[in-house]
Each structure stands twice: as structure tokens, then as C-alpha cells.
Design an enzyme around this catalytic site. Structure first.
Site, PDB file in Angstrom:
ATOM      1  CE1 TYR A 133      -4.591  -3.558   9.029  1.00  0.00           C
ATOM      2  CE2 TYR A 133      -6.269  -1.853   8.982  1.00  0.00           C
ATOM      3  CZ  TYR A 133      -4.983  -2.272   8.732  1.00  0.00           C
ATOM      4  OH  TYR A 133      -4.076  -1.401   8.184  1.00  0.00           O
ATOM      5  CG  ASP A 161       0.818  -4.372   4.955  1.00  0.00           C
ATOM      6  OD1 ASP A 161      -0.096  -4.140   5.783  1.00  0.00           O
ATOM      7  OD2 ASP A 161       1.000  -3.671   3.946  1.00  0.00           O
ATOM      8  CG  HIS A 268       0.277  -0.352   5.632  1.00  0.00           C
ATOM      9  ND1 HIS A 268      -0.455  -1.434   6.034  1.00  0.00           N
ATOM     10  CD2 HIS A 268      -0.384   0.732   6.111  1.00  0.00           C
ATOM     11  CE1 HIS A 268      -1.503  -1.020   6.735  1.00  0.00           C
ATOM     12  NE2 HIS A 268      -1.485   0.293   6.780  1.00  0.00           N
TER      13      HIS A 268
HETATM   14  C1  HOC Z   1      -2.006  -3.101  13.326  1.00  0.00           C
HETATM   15  C2  HOC Z   1      -2.846  -2.232  12.415  1.00  0.00           C
HETATM   16  O1  HOC Z   1      -3.944   1.249   8.029  1.00  0.00           O
HETATM   17  C3  HOC Z   1      -2.638   2.976   8.982  1.00  0.00           C
HETATM   18  C4  HOC Z   1      -3.930   2.245   9.000  1.00  0.00           C
HETATM   19  C5  HOC Z   1      -4.254   1.701  10.341  1.00  0.00           C
HETATM   20  C6  HOC Z   1      -3.163   0.859  10.891  1.00  0.00           C
HETATM   21  C7  HOC Z   1      -3.604   0.070  12.054  1.00  0.00           C
HETATM   22  C8  HOC Z   1      -2.511  -0.802  12.542  1.00  0.00           C
HETATM   23  O2  HOC Z   1      -2.489   3.915   9.757  1.00  0.00           O
HETATM   24  O3  HOC Z   1      -1.747   2.656   8.214  1.00  0.00           O
END
Ligand code: HOC
Length: 395
Positions: A133, A161, A268
Site C-alpha cells: 500500500y 482497490d 478485495h
Molecule cells: C485503505 C486500506 O487489506 C484488509 C487489508 C487492510 C486494509 C487496509 C485498508 O483488511 O482488507
């Protein structure tokens, strides 16, 4: 007394395991009403297989390459944060079992064990990928990428995403924050997640409405753009780049145009935008509007893959491999044994079902082995204009 002691131990073990499972609400959480999370699963049910028979399937080879690295199976452990919520050894178990099975492990940017520690314990020849990230403080990302490359990671998986965290009410409701204060393992997991994040509070905050994803997401730069791919590659010393979170044909084409080596069709795990398509739907959309992308970059899928046949469906439609997240995180409650069990079940199902569909190696999986007509009804129907042609026209 012997009997009693036995029962007590069993009960305590159950309680301990159960309470840890509750803490995995973070893994289970998904956006809004979790419709996209559920579509991920439903998509597989809409696709029929068209098996061929009378072929010699005595021997089967499930191996492939992922970005040029040999993998004994067409799946990898997808990046998923905070392994220590499930088990004190957290990501170490995932990395060990990936090595045992000869599959790549993609460590999460928000892992609860340091990526350098994981790399230092890697087996000879093991393939590790790093999920990125991008930090609001780009200098931090540059420094991080240098360390990642030095540690021996083989590719950067840029997650695109999540410019902001999705609204995950299950995560918000889990009240993990209260539990975290009581459990040193969980405290450790929270404290060690994304250690370079500038805006992340040192202690879990007390407002119950903030889920872990929001807390962790504080450091993420929502200004990321396609042209940043070249910068990420440079900063990593030229590592291959995989763009994770592609959800339409346009962005698949743009990723290829901007030099990505691979793309992950992913929503995701349904944790970000409610209403986003499943990876199979995006794959069908790419086949319809931007079929060349399948020759230009390696295409991977994730989101809801639970069965050997799920993986076969994606591979037959053109994916090279599949990322598996939640099953490994849930099984992590039982440490290496649990994770190994999941990998073994998937391996065996794949071997069985590849044979049943009439193939002996993954290269023999092709679109005619799949009837996706029902799912195609969900696929975007245009108007469509290739964004790459638009970009080129401006040059
Ligand atoms: C803005 C990023 O990938 C999840 C992980 C962390 C997400 C962080 C949010 O929990 O899906």
C-alpha cells in the site's frame, strides 16, 4: 480425577480455540451488506463445467510458473493482514506451509510479523511476494521498497482497490479493540502491523465505530495514479509489478499499457466496494472487450476460491493462478497444521477434478471446458471504448 482433567483440558482447548475464532471476525468482515462477498461465491455456482472423457488421465501435473517462478500448484497464499490475530506465530506459519507445498506466499503490507523476519526464515528457493500500500509519505514507501528488494522478495503486488477502507460493519462491531487490551498476542499483532505507518495510533483507539481496516488504512495514499507504477518499479530496483484490485476491462488494459507484469482480478474479498463484480465476471469482461490483455500480462484471480473446481473455472477462462486468502487465515487458528490441511485439501481436489474434467496438465484447461453463459448475463454490455487507444491518441 483423570477423566475430569481430560474434560477440563478439552473444554479449555475448545474455549481457547473458539475465542480466537471470534477474533477472526476481522478476516471474515466484508463491505456493507456483504453482497459482493456473497457474489464471489455465487459466481462459481453459475458456471458449469463441460468435462471431456476417454482421455488418459492417469498422470496429472498441476505445476505452473508464476512470474517465471515455479509453483507446484496454480494458487498462492494471498496477502491478508494480521496473522497474529489467529495464532501467535502468525505469518510465519503461512510462509512455512507455502514453502512446504512449493507455492508462493504474498505477505501482506499489514502483516503482524516483519517482512524481513519472514524473508530471513525462508526456505532455499522459496518465492515470496510483497503486497504494497503506498504510504502518504512517499519517501517511506521508497525506503520500504528498497528493504523489500534487499530482503529477497520477488515481486511487488500493488493494491489499488483501497484508496480508503471499505465500510466493514462486521469488523466495526467485533469490538476487537476491547479484547486487544486483554490479550498480549493480539496487542502485539495490532502494534506490529504496518510499523512504518505515520498516522496509525500506537494503541487501538476506543471508539467502537472504527474497525481495524480503518485504523490500518490511515497511512494509505489515496492519490495513487497509473504513472506511479514506473516509480514503484524504480524504487524497488526493477522488481516485477502486479496490480491487485482490477475490476473492469479498461483498468486491465491500462495496467498492461503501464507496464504491469501481472494483474489480480480482485474485489478485495468483497471488503471494499459493495457492488463490485466477482473475479470471474471481470475475467469474462476482459475476454469480451480486451482479450489481448490475457497475452500481455499474467492474469490472476482472487475472492471466494474455496474448491478445486473454483480454481479450474478461472484457469480454463484464462487465469494463470488464483490467490487464496480467508481459508488460510481461518485455518491459521490451528497453526502450521491448519494451514497445511487447507493447502492439502485444495491440492487433492485439484488433482481429482483436473482428471475428472479430462486434463492432465494445466495448459489443457481452456474455455471450451466451461459453460459460463449464465454468468455472462452479469457482464457489462457496453458502450466500450478502449482507454489505451484514448491514451495513445493523446500522445
Ligand atoms: C485503505 C486500506 O487489506 C484488509 C487489508 C487492510 C486494509 C487496509 C485498508 O483488511 O482488507
Amino acid at each position: 480425577w483423570g477423566q475430569f482433567r481430560l474434560r477440563l483440558v478439552v473444554a479449555l482447548k475448545k474455549y481457547y480455540t473458539h475465542s480466537r475464532l471470534d477474533r477472526t471476525a476481522y478476516y471474515r468482515s466484508a463491505a456493507d451488506d456483504e453482497l459482493t462477498h456473497n457474489w464471489n461465491h455465487d459466481s462459481f455456482a453459475s458456471v458449469r463445467l463441460r468435462p471431456r472423457v476417454m482421455r488418459d488421465v492417469t498422470q496429472v501435473d498441476l505445476s505452473t510458473t508464476i512470474l517465471g517462478h515455479k509453483s507446484t500448484l496454480p494458487f498462492f497464499i494471498a496477502p491478508a493482514a494480521m496473522g497474529r490475530l489467529a495464532h501467535p506465530e502468525g505469518e510465519k506459519c503461512l510462509a512455512r506451509v507455502a514453502a512446504l507445498h512449493g507455492i508462493p506466499y504474498a505477505i501482506s503490507a499489514n502483516a503482524s510479523v516483519g517482512f524481513e523476519e519472514i524473508a530471513s526464515q525462508a526456505q532455499e528457493g522459496q518465492t515470496l511476494f510483497y503486497q504494497l500500500y503506498v504510504n502518504k509519505d512517499r519517501a517511506k514507501t521508497e525506503a520500504q521498497l528498497k528493504r523489500v528488494a534487499k530482503a529477497g522478495y520477488k515481486a511487488i503486488i500493488v493494491t489499488v482497490d483501497a484508496p480508503v477502507a471499505g465500510k466493514r460493519e462486521r469488523d466495526e462491531r467485533s469490538k476487537l479493540d476491547d479484547e486487544a487490551t486483554a490479550d498480549p498476542n493480539i496487542q502485539k499483532a495490532v502494534a506490529s502491523t504496518a510499523p512504518d505507518a505515520p498516522d496509525r495510533p500506537q494503541q487501538p483507539p476506543s471508539e467502537p465505530a472504527q474497525g481495524l481496516a480503518q485504523i490500518m488504512g490511515n497511512y494509505v495514499d489515496s492519490a495513487l495514479a497509473w504513472t506511479d507504477l514506473a516509480w514503484i518499479r524504480r524504487a524497488s530496483g526493477g522488481l516485477p509489478i502486479v496490480v491487485k484490485g482490477i475490476q473492469c476491462a479498461e483498468d486491465a488494459a491500462l495496467a498492461a499499457h503501464h507496464g504491469a507484469n501481472g494483474i489480480i482480478l480482485s474485489n478485495h474479498g468483497g471488503r471494499q466496494l459493495e457492488g463490485a463484480p466477482s473475479s470471474l465476471e471481470t475475467l469474462l469482461e476482459i475476454r469480451k472487450f480486451e482479450p489481448d490483455v490475457l497475452d500481455q500480462v499474467e492474469v490472476y484471480c482472487d475472492g471466494g476460491y474455496r474448491r478445486g473446481t473454483d480454481i479450474i473455472k478461472a484457469l480454463a477462462l484464462g487465469a494463470r493462478a488464483v490467490g487464496i486468502g480467508r481459508p488460510f487465515m481461518y485455518s491459521l487458528v490451528f497453526g502450521d497444521d491448519g494451514v497445511n490441511q487447507v493447502a492439502t485439501i485444495l491440492r487433492d481436489e485439484l488433482a481429482q477434478n483436473v482428471r475428472l474434467i479430462g486434463a492432465t496438465q494445466l495448459g489443457e484447461l481452456h474455455p471450451a471446458l466451461v459453460n459460463a453463459a449464465a454468468l455472462e448475463q452479469n457482464v457489462y454490455d457496453g458502450p466500450y471504448q478502449s482507454p489505451v487507444l484514448k491514451v495513445m491518441a493523446k500522445l
